[in-house]
Scaffold this active site. Sequence first.
Site, mmCIF file in Angstrom:
data_model
loop_
_atom_site.group_PDB
_atom_site.id
_atom_site.type_symbol
_atom_site.label_atom_id
_atom_site.label_comp_id
_atom_site.label_asym_id
_atom_site.label_seq_id
_atom_site.Cartn_x
_atom_site.Cartn_y
_atom_site.Cartn_z
ATOM 1 N N HIS A 1 0.851 -1.138 -0.050
ATOM 2 C CA HIS A 1 0.043 -0.199 0.117
ATOM 3 C C HIS A 1 0.711 1.229 0.110
ATOM 4 C CE1 HIS A 1 -3.636 -2.343 0.400
ATOM 5 N NE2 HIS A 1 -3.078 -2.913 1.504
ATOM 6 N N ARG B 1 7.255 -5.618 3.066
ATOM 7 C CA ARG B 1 6.146 -6.154 2.672
ATOM 8 C C ARG B 1 5.832 -6.317 1.224
ATOM 9 N NH1 ARG B 1 -0.132 -4.629 4.766
ATOM 10 N NH2 ARG B 1 0.460 -2.576 3.877
ATOM 11 N N GLU C 1 -5.498 -11.839 7.920
ATOM 12 C CA GLU C 1 -6.352 -10.615 7.756
ATOM 13 C C GLU C 1 -7.670 -10.767 7.121
ATOM 14 O OE1 GLU C 1 -4.169 -7.507 5.540
ATOM 15 O OE2 GLU C 1 -3.196 -9.005 4.446
ATOM 16 N N ASP D 1 -7.997 -4.868 7.435
ATOM 17 C CA ASP D 1 -8.725 -5.885 6.558
ATOM 18 C C ASP D 1 -9.333 -6.890 7.321
ATOM 19 O OD1 ASP D 1 -8.332 -5.227 3.631
ATOM 20 O OD2 ASP D 1 -6.077 -5.610 4.153
#
Length: 250
Positions: A43, A68, A144, A170
């Site tokens: 993100h 990530r 998640e 999430d």
Amino acid sequence: MTLQQHWESGRAVLNGWLSVPAGFATELMARQGWDSLTVDMQHGLVDYSGLVPMLTAMAAADVIPMVRVPWFDPGIVMKSIDAGALGVICPMINSRQEAEAFVSCLRYAPRGRRSYGPIRAALVHGADYARRADDMVTGFAMIETRAALEAIDEIVSIPELDAVYIGPNDLALSLGEAPRFDPEASPVYDAILHILARAKHHGKRAAVHTGSPAYARKMVAAGFDLVTVGSDAAFIAQGAAAAVQAFRGG
């Protein structure tokens, strides 16, 4: 130092979050005393060409480099650790099969299917990196979703999986709740503690994303091994907003 070595000292890892694609911003964060820093390629605004100079900026400080990845893709997982990452967080792992496929990319044969070519990793982690790499790299499966929650025991029982990483936003959406950091007394909070308990039962480490130092301390007290607090973008925005508000208010 690796994450495993840090944990062997008996201390939880304080992790910082990087979403701004800039070497200088990374260097500033790296010199603030974090135990580890994670470059967010999911993100955040960072692609692979932005990742490498950020990992390079971390090397000047005593901080554990993590990434990530955007999604589970063997290519980017392997390229990230070839670039020097010692921890890889993989989002949206929902089943044992997905977790097995992910961790297989972290280990060389015969333990996995990682392709050999540690172009930067060997430079920064030592000439004997190939011999030690399988035990140096820590893999986190992100838990998640409701599906992952239902399959948690199957996921955390995988021998080569090192840890789980809880994404509360999430997870909240998947459980029909509004996304927010630092949940209290809610189905999301109960799910977080359940994931932690199942991870510990199977001898795995557990990590969670938090929005404040106070909540992070609470999660460490609950048994979490790694806590993420805030992000570079949030710190910039918060600091700037505080300065503007102080001036306008004055």
